[in-house]
Design an enzyme around this catalytic site. Structure first.
Site, mmCIF file in Angstrom:
data_model
loop_
_atom_site.group_PDB
_atom_site.id
_atom_site.type_symbol
_atom_site.label_atom_id
_atom_site.label_comp_id
_atom_site.label_asym_id
_atom_site.label_seq_id
_atom_site.Cartn_x
_atom_site.Cartn_y
_atom_site.Cartn_z
ATOM 1 C CG ASP A 463 -2.131 0.898 1.061
ATOM 2 O OD1 ASP A 463 -3.237 0.344 0.916
ATOM 3 O OD2 ASP A 463 -1.992 2.143 1.057
ATOM 4 C CG ASP A 486 2.380 5.194 -6.438
ATOM 5 O OD1 ASP A 486 1.409 4.646 -7.003
ATOM 6 O OD2 ASP A 486 2.670 6.386 -6.606
ATOM 7 C CG ASN A 513 -8.129 -4.153 -3.054
ATOM 8 O OD1 ASN A 513 -9.331 -4.188 -3.255
ATOM 9 N ND2 ASN A 513 -7.588 -3.432 -2.056
ATOM 10 C CE1 TYR A 579 -13.403 2.854 -8.754
ATOM 11 C CE2 TYR A 579 -15.763 2.433 -8.873
ATOM 12 C CZ TYR A 579 -14.507 2.092 -8.406
ATOM 13 O OH TYR A 579 -14.359 1.002 -7.588
ATOM 14 C CE LYS A 583 -12.000 -0.036 -9.988
ATOM 15 N NZ LYS A 583 -11.005 -0.933 -9.368
#
Length: 681
Positions: A463, A486, A513, A579, A583
């Site tokens: 993360d 990153d 994720n 978004y 996606k």
């Protein structure tokens, strides 16, 4: 050799332990036995992973309240480093002492007699060396496999060396397997000079004893330090100088893949020890010869097998090295089978051969690698391997490392009382797998990491928020790995996966994720905002997948790529275009990887979660999205066919499920409680 073993006895701490255990109804003798046993267990140069044992002779009341003389001795399954009073079960002493009059006593009869005389029949089995502790009359007895002592005891002329170091402070006992015969030999040696401070068991270890816990402990430390001083007077064996070797992150996946193919369906965890003695032994031109000598003490064989597999310097041509590794593994397995065939006929009962794969691998230019089905098992093998290397180098510095031979090693390796130490519990479904989770500090990532760990996997949490990832990893235990990464930076991704491979040996499952949710109408969105959404939600996934696939192919064991997409990819909502569009591109990316890497055995699937409380869907965003749809927040969160809110744990369970679907690739799995508009068709 390392620095001298420290005397850690602290009288105030000892008194505090007595007072603390008294509140639990534990007497002073057992309290001090527990305190000093833990001091021994805290030093890896003395004992490792359940090795060594300790005892005290005291009295305990029987059912009628009458005092009974007992031996409180370390029980099976307890580790000196963390032992509690219950770890020294009490055995009636008088019946144990009567056993000495027997000429012979089988292991089965010995264990039965010890269990018959437990004060508490629910207690663990007493140590296999219980009779030795019983037959020597000293009140407190400590037994270790100290590295420095073994360097003396593993010499061709060990008795002479020990006499030179200790004079008449100790007596030597010739090697015998733990049990009745060794106990009788030790007692006979003690009785020649009752003022002895200790006994050296040739090729095995050191016993020290005293009238008090402190005296026994401090004698142990003093005797070990004499051995260390003797070794320190000799020049150490020089560390080899090698250069141009392949990094661990490149070599270990090749090794791990070869191991997996040698044991169909098997996945192994690697634990590399690259410093000091481990590097020196693995990289020395005598590595093959030293490996054939055997273990430092027979107790270690159940952790490391009889010898390590020795591999050459990987160099820069890992493809060529792969062939050398596979040939070496085949040779090792053949040699192990021959070893079993030579030794098994001597046994009184039929033996079944254990798996023929190594538990320690010596790689020139890298070091010693412990192998196991879990990181904990691999770590134990690596710890013991480091201790073996340190013992070997110390022994070679003062003479010649010559431990017990093949027959004695086999007898301990296939001794049921030693095998029982390993446990035979059921394996969890994902043991041996290494899982990488990105965005692991967030709600879905953290839940996913926990879910995979619960199935036995080793987990690396990546993360941008290193502190957040570290906090989640800390909660999962000492084996979980956390690091800052990153995913939009290809170099950062490469570095992170290198660290994962160096730590565990490779990677099997990647849960990509990490993501972000950019809001706003498309007509009002700035180019920079749209590009930023694609940078993380598409290119970030590409970076992690691309890097992971290289490692999966190097291993040759297949693998799993899982992507966190979103129902927005197929059912866009208002003011969420950046978004949803990114996606949707991610779903196309997923399908492309599934298409291109099915032949590599890599399964690639995606989840489409919806309305999960997380760093993306904050309370403020929930309010905004509910407002955009004209409903209240509770209705918005449960706006699905099941009328139930979907949680991060639900998504985590779906990721685990997807990882276990062995014949599915290119699939999109909704985790949204049921949304007709988002159903794929």
């Amino acid at each position: 050799m390392s620095d001298r073993v420290a005397n850690r006895w602290d009288e105030a701490a000892a008194r505090e332990a007595v007072a603390r255990y008294a509140e639990q109804g534990v007497g002073e003798d057992v309290a001090l036995r527990t305190y000093s046993a833990r001091l021994l267990g805290a030093d890896a140069s003395l004992v490792l992973h359940g090795g060594g044992n300790t005892s005290v002779k005291t009295t305990q009341p029987d059912l009628f309240g009458d005092p009974v003389e007992v031996l409180c001795v370390k029980g099976s399954g307890w580790d000196l480093a963390s032992i509690e009073p219950a770890g020294h079960p009490a055995v009636r002493l008088a019946p144990l002492l009567r056993l000495r009059s027997l000429e012979r006593l089988s292991n089965e009869a010995m264990v039965n007699a010890q269990r018959q005389n437990l004060m508490d029949t629910a207690a663990p089995n007493p140590s296999v060396e219980t009779l030795l502790h019983a037959f020597i009359p000293a009140k407190f007895i400590d037994h270790t496999h100290a590295v420095a002592l073994l360097a003396l005891a593993d010499q061709p002329e060990a008795a002479e060396v020990i006499g030179e170091v200790y004079g008449d402070r100790v007596a030597c006992v010739d090697y015998a397997m733990p049990g009745f015969e060794l106990a009788k030999r030790a007692a006979a040696a003690f009785e020649t000079r009752p003022d002895l401070e200790g006994l050296v068991l040739i090729n095995h270890g050191l016993f020290a004893f005293g009238a008090t816990a402190r005296e026994s402990y401090e004698r142990m430390i003093a005797l070990v330090n004499l051995a260390e001083d003797h070794i320190a007077r000799r020049p150490p064996i020089a560390r080899p100088a090698l250069s141009g070797v392949a990094p661990a992150a490149g070599a270990l996946p090749v090794l791990r893949g070869a191991l997996g193919r040698a044991a169909p369906g098997g996945h192994w965890i690697c634990d590399l020890r690259a410093g000091g003695p481990a590097f020196t032994v693995a990289s020395h031109d005598r590595a093959d010869e030293w490996a054939e000598r055997g273990v430092a003490t027979p107790d270690h064989v159940i952790r490391t097998k009889r010898r390590p597999l020795v591999l050459s310097d990987p160099g820069s041509d890992l493809a060529a090295w792969r062939g050398a590794v596979e040939a070496a593994l085949a040779g090792y397995a053949q040699d192990y089978g021959d070893y079993f065939a030579r030794q098994a006929p001597r046994a009184a009962e039929a033996k079944t051969m254990l798996d023929p794969l190594p538990r320690v691998v010596a790689i020139a230019g890298l070091g010693l690698v412990g192998l196991g089905r879990t990181a904990a098992e691999a770590g134990i093998a690596a710890d013991v391997a480091e201790s073996w290397a340190e013992t070997l180098l110390a022994a070679e510095a003062i003479g010649r490392f010559e431990p017990v031979g093949e027959a004695d090693t086999f007898d301990v390796e296939y001794w049921s009382l030693e095998q029982a130490k390993l446990g035979k519990g059921a394996r969890r479904r994902l043991e041996g797998r290494v899982v990488v989770v990105t965005g692991a500090a967030g709600a879905i990532g953290a839940a996913t990491a926990r879910a995979f760990a619960a199935q036995g996997a080793e987990v690396a949490l990546l993360d941008r928020d290193q502190e957040g990832a570290a906090a989640q990893a800390h909660a999962m235990g000492p084996r979980a790995l956390a690091m800052a990464c990153d995913v939009t930076d290809p170099d950062a991704v490469e570095s992170a996966l290198d660290k994962v491979c160096a730590r565990f040996g490779g990677v099997d499952i990647v849960v990509s994720n990490a993501g972000s949710a950019t809001t706003g109408a498309m007509a009002d969105l700035t180019p920079a905002a749209l590009r930023a959404s694609f940078e993380l939600n598409v290119f970030g996934h590409q970076n992690i997948a691309q890097s992971a696939v290289r490692r999966l192919r190097a291993q040759g064991l297949g693998g799993v790529l899982l992507f966190n997409a979103s129902k927005q990819a197929v059912n866009p909502g208002p003011d969420f275009g950046a978004y949803g569009a990114s996606k949707a591109a991610l779903l196309a990316l997923m399908r492309q990887y599934a298409l291109e890497h099915g032949a590599d055995g890599i399964r690639v699937n995606a989840l489409n979660p919806d309305r999960i409380r997380s760093g993306l869907l904050t309370d403020q965003m929930i309010a905004a999205r509910a407002g955009a749809r004209g409903v209240d927040e509770a209705v918005y969160m449960a706006g699905n066919l099941l009328r139930e809110e979907v949680t991060a744990d639900d998504v985590a369970a779906a990721f685990v499920f997807a990882a276990l679907m062995e014949k599915t690739t290119g699939a999109v799995i909704p985790v949204d409680g049921g949304n007709v508009a988002a159903m794929l068709r």
